[in-house]
Structures are given as structure tokens and as C-alpha cells.
Motif scaffolding. Structure first.
Motif, short mmCIF file in Angstrom:
data_model
loop_
_atom_site.label_atom_id
_atom_site.label_comp_id
_atom_site.label_asym_id
_atom_site.label_seq_id
_atom_site.Cartn_x
_atom_site.Cartn_y
_atom_site.Cartn_z
N GLY A 1 0.83 -1.20 0.00
CA GLY A 1 0.00 0.00 0.00
C GLY A 1 0.86 1.25 0.00
N GLN A 2 0.33 2.28 0.66
CA GLN A 2 0.99 3.58 0.67
C GLN A 2 1.34 3.98 2.09
OE1 GLN A 2 -1.25 6.57 -1.42
NE2 GLN A 2 -1.90 5.13 -2.99
N VAL A 3 2.37 4.82 2.18
CA VAL A 3 2.73 5.44 3.45
C VAL A 3 2.88 6.93 3.19
CG1 VAL A 3 5.23 5.09 3.16
CG2 VAL A 3 4.26 5.35 5.46
N SER A 4 2.44 7.72 4.13
CA SER A 4 2.51 9.16 3.99
C SER A 4 3.87 9.68 4.42
CB SER A 4 1.43 9.83 4.85
OG SER A 4 1.63 11.22 4.87
N ALA A 5 4.45 10.51 3.57
CA ALA A 5 5.61 11.30 3.96
C ALA A 5 5.06 12.72 4.05
CB ALA A 5 6.73 11.18 2.94
N MET B 1 1.45 14.39 6.43
CA MET B 1 0.48 14.09 7.48
C MET B 1 0.13 12.61 7.41
SD MET B 1 0.20 16.79 9.17
CE MET B 1 -1.11 16.29 10.26
N PRO B 2 -0.02 11.95 8.55
CA PRO B 2 -0.35 10.52 8.54
C PRO B 2 -1.64 10.24 7.76
CG PRO B 2 0.27 11.23 10.74
CD PRO B 2 0.15 12.48 9.90
N ILE B 3 -1.66 9.08 7.09
CA ILE B 3 -2.84 8.67 6.34
C ILE B 3 -3.35 7.34 6.89
CG2 ILE B 3 -2.24 9.86 4.21
CD1 ILE B 3 -1.23 7.18 3.09
N GLU B 4 -4.59 7.05 6.60
CA GLU B 4 -5.19 5.80 7.05
C GLU B 4 -4.46 4.62 6.45
OE1 GLU B 4 -9.48 3.49 6.94
OE2 GLU B 4 -9.37 5.57 6.29
N ALA B 5 -4.21 3.61 7.28
CA ALA B 5 -3.53 2.40 6.83
C ALA B 5 -4.50 1.57 6.00
CB ALA B 5 -3.03 1.61 8.02
N CYS B 6 -4.14 1.30 4.75
CA CYS B 6 -4.97 0.49 3.86
C CYS B 6 -4.07 -0.51 3.16
CB CYS B 6 -5.66 1.35 2.81
SG CYS B 6 -6.84 2.50 3.49
N LEU B 7 -4.35 -1.79 3.33
CA LEU B 7 -3.56 -2.83 2.68
C LEU B 7 -3.97 -2.98 1.23
CD1 LEU B 7 -3.21 -5.70 5.28
CD2 LEU B 7 -1.43 -4.19 4.40
N GLU B 8 -2.99 -3.21 0.37
CA GLU B 8 -3.21 -3.54 -1.04
C GLU B 8 -2.56 -4.89 -1.30
OE1 GLU B 8 -1.69 -0.38 -3.46
OE2 GLU B 8 -2.89 1.12 -2.44
N THR B 9 -2.74 -5.42 -2.48
CA THR B 9 -2.18 -6.74 -2.77
C THR B 9 -1.39 -6.73 -4.08
OG1 THR B 9 -4.24 -7.39 -3.84
CG2 THR B 9 -3.95 -8.03 -1.53
N SER B 10 -0.50 -5.79 -4.25
CA SER B 10 0.38 -5.76 -5.42
C SER B 10 1.70 -6.42 -5.05
CB SER B 10 0.65 -4.31 -5.84
OG SER B 10 -0.54 -3.67 -6.22
N ARG B 11 2.55 -6.57 -6.06
CA ARG B 11 3.88 -7.12 -5.83
C ARG B 11 4.85 -6.30 -6.67
NH1 ARG B 11 3.59 -11.09 -2.54
NH2 ARG B 11 5.53 -12.14 -3.04
N ILE B 12 6.11 -6.33 -6.29
CA ILE B 12 7.14 -5.59 -7.01
C ILE B 12 8.41 -6.43 -7.03
CG2 ILE B 12 7.85 -4.32 -4.93
CD1 ILE B 12 8.43 -1.91 -6.80
N LEU C 1 6.32 -0.20 0.28
CA LEU C 1 5.23 0.77 0.39
C LEU C 1 5.52 1.92 -0.57
CD1 LEU C 1 4.94 0.99 4.27
CD2 LEU C 1 3.26 -0.05 2.74
N ARG C 2 4.48 2.45 -1.19
CA ARG C 2 4.64 3.63 -2.06
C ARG C 2 4.54 4.89 -1.20
NH1 ARG C 2 4.95 3.76 -7.11
NH2 ARG C 2 3.88 1.78 -7.43
N VAL C 3 5.47 5.81 -1.40
CA VAL C 3 5.54 7.05 -0.62
C VAL C 3 4.63 8.10 -1.25
CG1 VAL C 3 7.07 8.93 0.11
CG2 VAL C 3 7.90 6.56 0.10
N ARG C 4 3.86 8.76 -0.39
CA ARG C 4 3.00 9.87 -0.80
C ARG C 4 3.36 11.08 0.06
NH1 ARG C 4 2.45 8.52 -5.35
NH2 ARG C 4 1.13 6.79 -5.88
N VAL D 1 -0.66 5.64 9.22
CA VAL D 1 0.76 5.35 9.06
C VAL D 1 1.47 6.57 8.49
CG1 VAL D 1 0.57 2.85 8.82
CG2 VAL D 1 0.33 4.29 6.80
N THR D 2 2.75 6.68 8.88
CA THR D 2 3.57 7.76 8.37
C THR D 2 5.02 7.30 8.31
OG1 THR D 2 4.08 10.14 8.53
CG2 THR D 2 4.02 8.88 10.61
N LEU D 3 5.81 7.99 7.52
CA LEU D 3 7.24 7.73 7.38
C LEU D 3 7.97 8.93 7.95
CD1 LEU D 3 9.62 6.09 6.15
CD2 LEU D 3 9.28 7.45 4.06
N LYS D 4 8.73 8.72 9.01
CA LYS D 4 9.46 9.81 9.66
C LYS D 4 10.70 9.28 10.34
CE LYS D 4 6.27 13.12 9.19
NZ LYS D 4 5.62 12.55 8.03
N LYS D 5 11.58 10.21 10.75
CA LYS D 5 12.68 9.86 11.64
C LYS D 5 12.10 9.82 13.05
CE LYS D 5 16.59 11.64 9.13
NZ LYS D 5 17.96 11.89 9.46
#
Length: 166
Positions: free
Chosen positions: A45-49, A51-62, A76-79, A117-121
Motif C-alpha cells: 500500500g501507501q505510506v505518507s511522507a 500528514m499521517p494517512i489511514e492504513a490500507c492494505l493492497e495486494t500488489s507485488r514488485i 510501500l509507495r511514498v506519498r 501510518v507515516t514515514l518519519k525519523k
């Protein structure tokens, strides 16, 4: 059937240990980008860089180089743009090693109040936890220790060709 995101045209950056995040990235050599040296991992899914965003699972692969994969690896894809000073940009796919703790100053995927979820130090302070953006135009987020759960640490970045930053 889950979507499989093809390996090209992308740039793969892996994290060298013991360096500040902004200087830690090194490109994966081209000879490691052949089909038999790539492995498929879940893109959850996605992670916010930002403000935090709602955690939503996806089912892709990379597909990613095997050197970027450990035992409990996912992507996770960064937004957002809160981590640009760590060379992580909107649209990048980050490679995460699932861990439940982080050292002071580590770049982590954090769940807040079991919802966002969010991405931070991450910094542990006397009054609680500070989630610090790597973008001086953005303010940190201050929380109680009990409000957060570390989900994993950033170990790599996959960037679309043409979006390669310095």
C-alpha cells in the motif's frame, strides 16, 4: 491475481549501513538487475511522507534485487514530501524490513493509534516520541510512546527512471 509491477525502467537504491540517511543510498549495479537476481516482494500500500494517512492494505507485488531483501521485507509507495532531505520522494517505493523497534534517528514506518501510518525519523524523548520530517519546512509530530507502533525500517528505495534525484 495480484498485480506484479515489472522491474524496468527503475532505479534501485540500497541503504549502506552507518551513514546518515541522505548519504546512505547507493545504486544497485546493473549486473544485479537481470531477471534471475530479482525477487518478488509484496507492495502493501501507501505510506505518507507528510500528514499521517489511514492504513490500507493492497495486494500488489514488485520485483527488487535480492540484496534489498531480508527475512521480513515488504514495500510501500511514498506519498508526500516530508522525507526529501533523506532522498526519499513522492512516488518512490520504499523497501521496508519489518521491525518492531527503532533506534533514535532511524527512518521508520510508524502506525499512530492503530489507524494511520507515516514515514518519519523517530526520536525518543523524555516527554514521549518525536516523529521528525526530513524537510525543514514541515513541523515534527509529538506523541506519547503508547500512541505509536514501529512497523519497519527503510532499507531501500525504488524510483521510476527519469525521477532520479541527486
Amino acid at each position: 491475481m495480484p498485480e506484479v509491477i515489472s522491474p524496468a525502467p527503475r532505479h534501485y537504491l540500497y541503504r549502506r549501513p552507518n551513514l546518515p540517511m541522505a548519504e546512505a543510498w547507493e545504486p544497485v549495479p546493473d549486473d544485479e538487475l537481470v531477471a534471475d537476481s530479482l525477487i518478488e516482494i509484496p507492495l502493501l500500500g501507501q505510506v505518507s511522507a507528510g500528514m499521517p494517512i489511514e492504513a490500507c492494505l493492497e495486494t500488489s507485488r514488485i520485483h527488487v534485487p535480492t540484496r534489498m531483501v531480508r527475512r521480513n521485507t515488504y514495500a510501500l509507495r511514498v506519498r508526500g514530501n516530508s522525507m526529501i532531505d533523506c532522498n526519499i520522494f513522492d512516488g518512490d517505493v520504499i523497501i521496508i524490513e519489518r521491525q518492531e523497534s527503532a533506534e533514535n534517528g532511524e527512518t521508520a514506518v510508524v502506525m499512530i493509534n492503530d489507524e494511520e501510518v507515516t514515514l518519519k525519523k523517530l526520536y525518543i524523548e523524555k516527554s514521549g516520541v518525536r516523529l521528525q520530517p526530513a524537510n525543514e519546512s514541515m513541523a515534527p509530530i509529538y506523541l506519547k510512546n503508547s500512541d505509536i507502533q514501529v512497523l519497519g525500517l527503510v532499507m531501500g528505495v525504488v524510483r521510476q527512471a527519469g525521477e532520479l534525484a541527486a
